[in-house]
Design a protein around this motif. Structure first.
Motif, short mmCIF file in Angstrom:
data_model
loop_
_atom_site.label_atom_id
_atom_site.label_comp_id
_atom_site.label_asym_id
_atom_site.label_seq_id
_atom_site.Cartn_x
_atom_site.Cartn_y
_atom_site.Cartn_z
N ARG A 52 -7.07 5.43 8.26
CA ARG A 52 -8.30 5.51 9.14
C ARG A 52 -8.60 6.58 10.15
O ARG A 52 -9.65 6.76 9.94
CB ARG A 52 -8.75 4.46 9.64
CG ARG A 52 -8.81 3.10 9.13
CD ARG A 52 -9.81 1.99 10.02
NE ARG A 52 -8.21 1.26 10.78
CZ ARG A 52 -7.53 0.48 10.78
NH1 ARG A 52 -6.92 -0.14 9.10
NH2 ARG A 52 -6.87 0.73 11.69
N ASP A 56 -11.97 10.35 5.39
CA ASP A 56 -12.25 10.49 3.65
C ASP A 56 -11.62 11.76 2.58
O ASP A 56 -12.31 12.97 3.12
CB ASP A 56 -13.18 9.67 2.94
CG ASP A 56 -12.78 7.86 3.71
OD1 ASP A 56 -11.78 7.79 4.07
OD2 ASP A 56 -13.74 7.32 3.41
N GLY A 57 -11.71 11.52 1.71
CA GLY A 57 -11.29 12.72 1.09
C GLY A 57 -10.12 12.96 -0.25
O GLY A 57 -8.92 12.00 -0.15
N THR A 76 -5.31 10.85 -2.19
CA THR A 76 -7.19 10.43 -1.94
C THR A 76 -6.79 9.69 -0.80
O THR A 76 -5.93 8.45 -0.88
CB THR A 76 -7.40 9.90 -3.31
OG1 THR A 76 -7.56 10.63 -4.54
CG2 THR A 76 -8.82 9.59 -3.14
N ALA A 78 -9.02 7.19 1.28
CA ALA A 78 -9.90 6.51 1.67
C ALA A 78 -10.35 5.26 2.35
O ALA A 78 -9.18 4.89 2.11
CB ALA A 78 -10.40 5.37 -0.35
N GLY A 79 -10.78 5.46 3.16
CA GLY A 79 -10.10 4.14 4.65
C GLY A 79 -9.29 3.99 5.08
O GLY A 79 -8.58 5.08 5.76
N SER A 81 -6.55 3.31 2.90
CA SER A 81 -5.62 3.34 2.33
C SER A 81 -5.57 4.83 1.47
O SER A 81 -6.14 5.73 1.19
CB SER A 81 -5.37 1.87 1.07
OG SER A 81 -7.77 3.24 0.58
N THR A 83 -3.87 7.03 -1.96
CA THR A 83 -2.32 7.44 -3.26
C THR A 83 -2.63 8.26 -3.84
O THR A 83 -3.30 9.39 -3.33
CB THR A 83 -4.58 6.78 -4.82
OG1 THR A 83 -5.17 5.52 -4.09
CG2 THR A 83 -4.08 6.36 -5.76
#
Length: 91
Positions: A52, A56-57, A76, A78-79, A81, A83
């Motif tokens: 967090r 993000d990106g 990646t 996002a918040g 999480s 990937t």
């Protein structure tokens, strides 16, 4: 050099197996499982907090190993999480 590295890894795994058997003998499976579950939950909470804190990106990384193999990673965020995609990494 590599043989020494592999031997060190093997010895570390063997020591871990010994310690795990000792913990099972001392605490029993139910108590040890509860502690492992609590540790896993804590690690997840800390990792998500760390994610967090990152913008993000999409982040990319590429490196070559000693023997010439290439490792590529696209992460990646996002918040809370992440990937990880290893597409393009050598077999």
């Amino acid at each position: 050099e590599r043989e020494g590295d592999l031997r060190a890894q093997l010895m570390a795994m063997e020591r871990g197996a010994v310690r795990l058997r000792e913990a099972l003998s001392r605490y029993g499976l139910p108590r040890l499982s509860a502690n492992v579950d609590a540790l896993r939950a804590y690690a997840s909470k800390m990792m998500r907090a760390s994610l967090r804190a990152l913008p993000d990106g999409l982040y990319r990384f590429e490196d070559s190993l000693d023997e010439g193999a290439t490792v590529r990673a696209a992460i990646t965020i996002a918040g809370d999480s992440a990937t990880v995609d290893f597409t393009g990494t050598d077999p």
